[in-house]
Design a protein around this motif. Structure first.
Motif, PDB file in Angstrom:
ATOM      1  N   LEU A  13      91.014 -16.532 -31.832  1.00 53.85           N
ATOM      2  CA  LEU A  13      90.935 -17.513 -30.752  1.00 53.85           C
ATOM      3  C   LEU A  13      90.261 -16.879 -29.536  1.00 53.85           C
ATOM      4  O   LEU A  13      90.376 -15.679 -29.315  1.00 53.85           O
ATOM      5  CB  LEU A  13      92.335 -17.983 -30.362  1.00 53.85           C
TER       6      LEU A  13
ATOM      7  N   LEU B 224      97.314 -21.715 -25.819  1.00 55.25           N
ATOM      8  CA  LEU B 224      98.001 -22.073 -27.072  1.00 55.25           C
ATOM      9  C   LEU B 224      99.460 -22.478 -26.867  1.00 55.25           C
ATOM     10  O   LEU B 224      99.884 -23.560 -27.274  1.00 55.25           O
ATOM     11  CB  LEU B 224      97.913 -20.902 -28.048  1.00 55.25           C
ATOM     12  N   ALA B 225     100.234 -21.587 -26.240  1.00 64.68           N
ATOM     13  CA  ALA B 225     101.665 -21.875 -26.117  1.00 64.68           C
ATOM     14  C   ALA B 225     101.946 -23.041 -25.170  1.00 64.68           C
ATOM     15  O   ALA B 225     102.737 -23.935 -25.520  1.00 64.68           O
ATOM     16  CB  ALA B 225     102.414 -20.619 -25.697  1.00 64.68           C
TER      17      ALA B 225
ATOM     18  N   LEU C 133      96.743  -9.829 -28.992  1.00 62.58           N
ATOM     19  CA  LEU C 133      96.027 -11.085 -28.771  1.00 62.58           C
ATOM     20  C   LEU C 133      95.668 -11.674 -30.128  1.00 62.58           C
ATOM     21  O   LEU C 133      95.588 -10.956 -31.125  1.00 62.58           O
ATOM     22  CB  LEU C 133      94.766 -10.831 -27.949  1.00 62.58           C
ATOM     23  N   PHE C 134      95.439 -12.998 -30.149  1.00 62.96           N
ATOM     24  CA  PHE C 134      95.082 -13.640 -31.407  1.00 62.96           C
ATOM     25  C   PHE C 134      93.568 -13.510 -31.602  1.00 62.96           C
ATOM     26  O   PHE C 134      92.795 -14.133 -30.865  1.00 62.96           O
ATOM     27  CB  PHE C 134      95.513 -15.103 -31.386  1.00 62.96           C
TER      28      PHE C 134
ATOM     29  N   ARG D  75      98.388 -14.649 -20.833  1.00 59.05           N
ATOM     30  CA  ARG D  75      98.935 -15.478 -21.901  1.00 59.05           C
ATOM     31  C   ARG D  75     100.446 -15.622 -21.755  1.00 59.05           C
ATOM     32  O   ARG D  75     101.001 -16.703 -21.932  1.00 59.05           O
ATOM     33  CB  ARG D  75      98.596 -14.854 -23.258  1.00 59.05           C
ATOM     34  N   ALA D  76     101.110 -14.503 -21.428  1.00 56.95           N
ATOM     35  CA  ALA D  76     102.565 -14.560 -21.266  1.00 56.95           C
ATOM     36  C   ALA D  76     102.933 -15.401 -20.042  1.00 56.95           C
ATOM     37  O   ALA D  76     103.897 -16.172 -20.064  1.00 56.95           O
ATOM     38  CB  ALA D  76     103.134 -13.158 -21.133  1.00 56.95           C
TER      39      ALA D  76
ATOM     40  N   ARG E  17     103.778 -28.659 -24.582  1.00 58.93           N
ATOM     41  CA  ARG E  17     103.123 -29.958 -24.785  1.00 58.93           C
ATOM     42  C   ARG E  17     102.374 -30.424 -23.552  1.00 58.93           C
ATOM     43  O   ARG E  17     102.367 -31.612 -23.227  1.00 58.93           O
ATOM     44  CB  ARG E  17     104.147 -31.031 -25.199  1.00 58.93           C
TER      45      ARG E  17
ATOM     46  N   MET F  59     103.211 -19.625 -19.874  1.00 59.37           N
ATOM     47  CA  MET F  59     104.417 -20.410 -20.160  1.00 59.37           C
ATOM     48  C   MET F  59     105.309 -20.523 -18.928  1.00 59.37           C
ATOM     49  O   MET F  59     106.410 -21.068 -19.003  1.00 59.37           O
ATOM     50  CB  MET F  59     105.193 -19.759 -21.306  1.00 59.37           C
TER      51      MET F  59
ATOM     52  N   ASN G  58     101.155 -26.166 -27.163  1.00 57.97           N
ATOM     53  CA  ASN G  58     101.930 -26.459 -28.367  1.00 57.97           C
ATOM     54  C   ASN G  58     103.435 -26.395 -28.175  1.00 57.97           C
ATOM     55  O   ASN G  58     104.170 -27.039 -28.908  1.00 57.97           O
ATOM     56  CB  ASN G  58     101.521 -25.520 -29.501  1.00 57.97           C
ATOM     57  N   VAL G  59     103.895 -25.593 -27.236  1.00 56.48           N
ATOM     58  CA  VAL G  59     105.334 -25.510 -27.017  1.00 56.48           C
ATOM     59  C   VAL G  59     105.742 -26.399 -25.846  1.00 56.48           C
ATOM     60  O   VAL G  59     106.647 -27.208 -25.952  1.00 56.48           O
ATOM     61  CB  VAL G  59     105.763 -24.053 -26.763  1.00 56.48           C
TER      62      VAL G  59
END
Lengths: 423, 257
Positions: free
Chosen positions: B109, B117-118, B105-106, B166-167, B124, B170, B121-122
């Motif tokens: 954050l 996050l993803a 994990l980050f 988190r995974a 959008r 996406m 940012n990925v």
């Protein structure tokens, strides 16, 4: 320690170290929490801590005598034998060097801009950080001393008024900042970004004062700001470049760092005239001071590059992998995941470097800039005040120290806020 | 040249294979970690890979989303071949979710920022959509009340569940689990396995590298044994555990059961 495995990836701490740490923490807490042997009266406290045996008593007496002697020497110099008149007369030179007197308002305007912004920022953040009454008192005392020094050394009523107004301006800023709180955070950040260009315009703009006439403490501040602001991004690029997979970029970064770090700053400043000209088309003419700023920026960037590289090495490989696995591009991975973590851990080293860069701005004396230190030394060698080196150096030293100490305190607040060492 | 029969028809209509690996080879210096692995993973299938440490099982799943570059052989994910082409890599990564042994994990954050996050940012996504997704996923992994904490404030089991969320944020088609419970205290293993099991039941396509034999028996559609960089045996769980065909599998099972 039978059978129990260390819990997960805890920075490679094995079980035994964990236990040691635990014990250490417990001890530390016990020491902190220890109520002390009974509610000691001052007399008992002194006996227990200072005169607990013949050797301790002797040490206490000896060091006590030494401390008293030192204090007497310093106080008698500061309040009795020192010729502070030299500071009073030299004050303008210390602050602005040979900056034309008629244009001094430009410096005042810049100073007020910064003072008010600093006050606002403090007000905004103090709302969350809640400084203790002691901290406020120390800050107020420092401001009062600074104000008093400027006030009593000021030569004209106008300057006196401006000097006296600085502290109230900062306090007013803090109160306004407190009132609005985080609502003005964004405009405040924008203001900080714009304040330096604004000062450049105020000082230099239109028929202003050319860099060759900048001097005194004002020069130290400007040079340090330029150095810090410009070398930080360059240093980041160098750190990333040094870790690049592309050999050309890597070698160029390493070469840049080793070249600029390997030669004394004084030498670079003297070289700057020629070095910068090598990089520019011959028609381009820029003032020598600006060239020196550029070279100082390169010098500082080399150090920052290495500091940041150290921080980058502290970011575990798993962070890169997690970011890649989520589909982040390399740029986003660096900007959102790696650099925030790397930079956080470099704050202490970074601030140390910035403090040392700030002090190194006094080396500009090598290219005939009369900065604060040079102005102080010059006034001590004037005919009228010959031999007042103690007074002038003490005063210049105090100013350098005050700025460096403020930077250090500020970085500690930043660390608390960003939770360095906590997360 | 690649084996035609194995790679033919990939990505065509009616082809259910999400991952096809054909003779994948990977070396680290002189050490050959993968000595030619071929396998396929169908849609909604859960494959569990077991094997001793150093057998190449982690390396294999890491080649699937290009955390390791394979030296030879071919890998197809969702009909796209994994090559050096950076656009293919980006597309494949965005369709594969990965969960690591050490969570990763980050730390700077919050839980909610980690998950959002993803997508932000990925993919959008607008902020609101991402936030809704975060809460939905935290509900799913059972820790909606932890959204504003930092990873260091959570237990290992909770951290791993955040990593799964988190995974999943996406909206991947495939999930890879690299020893997801190996770094956990024993009492936290179940809460993580429960989440993975629920995912398997919901029809996610997954590869799970694990030492949890009970989980493999219970959840896997197929179990695969890796040893020394080779795929030794591949069978449905009943057959794998009750009637293994290979001597090596029998030995492995006798060591761990």
């Amino acid at each position: 320690m039978s059978g129990a495995a260390p819990k997960g990836p805890r920075l490679g701490l094995g079980l035994s170290e964990d236990v040691d740490l635990l014990r250490f923490e417990q001890q530390a807490r016990a020491i902190e929490a220890a109520p002390g042997p009974a509610p000691a009266t001052p007399r008992e406290w002194i006996r227990q801590n200072l005169f607990s045996g013949p050797v301790n008593s002797l040490l206490t007496l000896a060091s006590g005598v030494f401390v008293l002697f030192l204090a007497y020497q310093i106080l008698s110099f500061v309040f009795v034998s020192a010729q502070w008149e030299v500071v009073q007369v030299g004050m303008r030179g210390y602050m602005i060097g040979s900056f034309p007197v008629d244009e001094a308002w430009r410096v005042w305007a810049s100073a007020y801009l910064v003072i008010i912004l600093a006050g606002l920022s403090y007000g905004v953040s103090a709302r969350r950080l809640r400084p203790s009454a002691g901290q406020v008192a120390v800050g107020a005392a420092a401001a009062a001393v600074a104000g008093a020094v400027v006030f009593f050394t000021a030569q004209t009523p106008l300057v006196r008024g401006l000097a006296a107004g600085a502290t109230p301006a900062a306090i007013a800023g803090a109160l306004v900042g407190r009132l609005f709180g985080r609502k003005i955070l964004r405009p405040l950040i924008v203001a900080w970004v714009l304040v330096f260009p604004a000062i450049m315009i105020i000082v230099r703009g239109f028929v202003g004062v050319p860099p060759s006439e900048w001097g005194g403490f004002f020069f130290n501040i400007i040079a340090a700001t330029v150095g810090i602001v410009a070398s930080f991004p360059l240093g980041l690029l160098l750190a990333l470049g040094r870790r690049s997979e592309m050999p050309v970029i890597r070698i160029a970064s390493v070469g840049f760092i080793e070249l600029f770090r390997g030669v004394p700053l004084v030498a670079w400043l003297i070289f700057s005239k020629f070095v910068v000209d090598l990089l520019l088309p011959p028609q381009m003419v820029i003032p020598d001071i600006i060239k020196a700023f550029l070279v100082m920026t390169f010098f500082s960037a080399a150090y920052i590059g290495e500091i940041v590289r150290g921080g980058l090495q502290g970011v575990p490989a798993g962070q890169y992998e997690a970011a890649r696995a989520l589909g982040l591009s390399t740029t986003r991975m660096m900007a959102l995941i790696v650099l925030p973590q790397a930079l956080r851990s470099t704050i202490p080293a970074m601030i140390s470097h910035f403090i040392s860069l700030f002090k190194d701005t006094s080396l500009f004396v090598a290219i005939e800039v009369t900065d604060l230190l040079a102005a102080a030394r010059r006034s001590a060698s004037s005919l009228l005040y010959f031999g007042t080196d103690m007074e002038t150096l003490l005063f210049a030293g105090l100013i350098f120290w005050a700025v460096a100490f403020s930077m250090s305190r500020w970085s500690q607040r930043l660390e608390v806020r960003l939770g360095v060492g906590r997360r | 040249m690649a084996d035609r029969s194995a790679t033919a028809g990939i990505g065509e209509a009616g082809d259910d294979r999400q991952i096809v690996a054909n003779d994948v080879v990977k070396s680290f210096g002189h050490f050959q970690a993968l000595k030619g692995i071929s396998m396929a993973l169908n849609k909604a299938e859960t494959v569990v890979i077991v094997g001793p440490s150093g057998s190449g099982k982690s390396t294999f799943i890491r080649t699937i989303n290009r955390l390791e570059r394979h030296d030879a052989g071919r890998i197809f994910v969702g009909g796209i071949e994994l090559t050096d082409d950076i656009r293919n890599i980006a597309q494949i990564r965005s369709e594969i979710g990965m969960v690591f042994q050490s969570f990763n994990l980050f730390p700077h954050l919050t839980v909610q920022q980690n998950i959002a996050l993803a997508p932000r940012n990925v993919r959008r996504w607008p902020k609101k959509k991402a936030e809704e997704k975060v809460m939905q996923l935290l509900e799913r992994v059972g820790i909606p009340e932890q959204a504003n904490k930092y990873p260091a404030e959570l237990s290992g089991g909770q951290q791993q569940r955040v990593a799964i969320a988190r995974a999943l944020a996406m909206e991947p088609k495939i999930m890879l689990f690299d020893e997801p419970t190996s770094a956990l205290d024993p009492e936290m293993i179940k809460e993580v396995l429960d989440v993975i099991e629920e995912l398997a039941e919901s029809g996610m396509t997954m590869i799970v590298v694990t030492h949890e034999i009970g989980f493999a028996r219970h959840v896997a559609d197929r179990v695969i044994l890796f040893d020394d960089g080779l795929l030794i045996e591949e069978a449905p769980p009943n057959r794998f555990f009750e009637d293994p065909q290979h001597e090596r599998t029998k030995r492995f099972l006798s060591q761990i059961l």
